[in-house]
Design a protein around this motif. Structure first.
Motif: not given
Length: 296
Positions: A257-284
């Motif tokens: 949310x903070x990166x969205x307020x700063x209009x830093x879209x690259x960091x938002x996309x990075x966060x999406x991949x981070x959330x997905x990878x961490x969730x995958x590792x937890x399930x594995x």
């Protein structure tokens, strides 16, 4: 009628011709195909395991690049990769309480998930055993679960803020109330599917309730229970991002949310991949744990 005279020489000639044996042609042995070596078999198996996921990821990146080419405001794979390299070069910096590296935000979110998920397991798994074991309690709990389970996780956040008067306990409460239902339902279903013959044997042997749970129910219910645990950890990690966006503080959701307020879209996309990878590792990790402690 005149007899036909046959000489001894003719008889020997006939017998010799009858004893002539035609030798069969030698069988043609087909060439033996060379067997693949163990290294070749392992290499083939490795590539069969590796190539499909790689192709899937490459397809995802290609679609992403195509969409970013059509939408100039959306960063493509290359700018996002450059931003990720810079971001993860120092993931644990601390400038002030509201400006910390992504590593600290991930750890803060994992801590909240661990607390909420752990509380849900402590309450949900025993409750699932009780509901599945006793029909009266199962019928009593059915309408309560039916009403509360479909409620959106974020709808519980105002209740948490009202009761706990703080953002951190409210976020943990949201994780708890969202993650508890898969554990209760899957555990109860597993208990209800225990063969009646097992329970009859327990009655004949006059086993205590503790023995029934530990020696009969738990080994049979374990696969169902672990399925509920896997579903719950996915729900918990999914919910924490949305909850942190609303509660603030340190966490991957607030960081997005903070990166969205700063209009830093690259960091938002990075966060999406981070959330997905961490969730995958937890399930594995939970899947490996379930296989390790399987009673099958």
């Amino acid at each position: 009628m005149s007899a036909v005279s046959i000489s001894k020489k003719d008889i020997k000639t006939i017998m010799k011709s009858d004893q002539t044996i035609v030798k069969p042609a030698a069988a043609v042995t087909p060439p033996v195909a060379a067997r693949p070596s163990m290294l070749a078999l392992k290499s083939r198996a490795f590539f069969q395991w590796l190539l499909p996921p790689v192709f899937g990821l490459l397809l995802l990146v290609a679609i992403w690049a195509l969409i970013s080419y059509q939408s100039p405001n959306l960063p493509g794979p290359l700018p996002t990769w450059q931003a990720a390299t810079e971001l993860f070069s120092d993931p644990f910096y601390i400038n002030d309480p509201n400006d910390q590296g992504i590593g600290w935000n991930i750890l803060a979110s994992l801590e909240r998930v661990a607390l909420g998920f752990g509380l849900a397991a402590l309450v949900g798994i025993p409750l699932g055993f009780i509901i599945g074991r006793f029909q009266f309690i199962s019928r009593m709990a059915a309408p309560v679960i039916g009403i509360l389970r479909p409620v959106s996780p974020l709808a519980w956040l105002p209740i948490g803020l009202l009761v706990f008067k703080a953002a951190d306990p409210a976020a943990i409460w949201v994780i708890f109330i969202s993650a508890i239902w898969p554990m209760i339902i899957n555990t109860a279903v597993g208990v209800s599917k225990v063969p009646q013959d097992y329970m009859n044997v327990a009655k004949v042997l006059n086993l205590s309730e503790w023995k029934i749970v530990t020696k009969i129910l738990f080994p049979f219910v374990l696969p169902y229970m672990m399925t509920g645990v896997r579903l719950s950890i996915g729900v918990a990690w999914l919910v924490i991002v949305a909850a942190e966006m609303l509660t603030g503080g340190v966490g991957i959701g607030f960081w997005v949310w903070d990166e969205w307020n700063n209009l830093n879209v690259e960091h938002i996309i990075i966060a999406i991949f981070v959330v997905g990878i961490v969730g995958l590792l937890l399930e594995v990790a939970l899947t490996s744990l379930a296989k390790r402690f399987s009673y099958e």
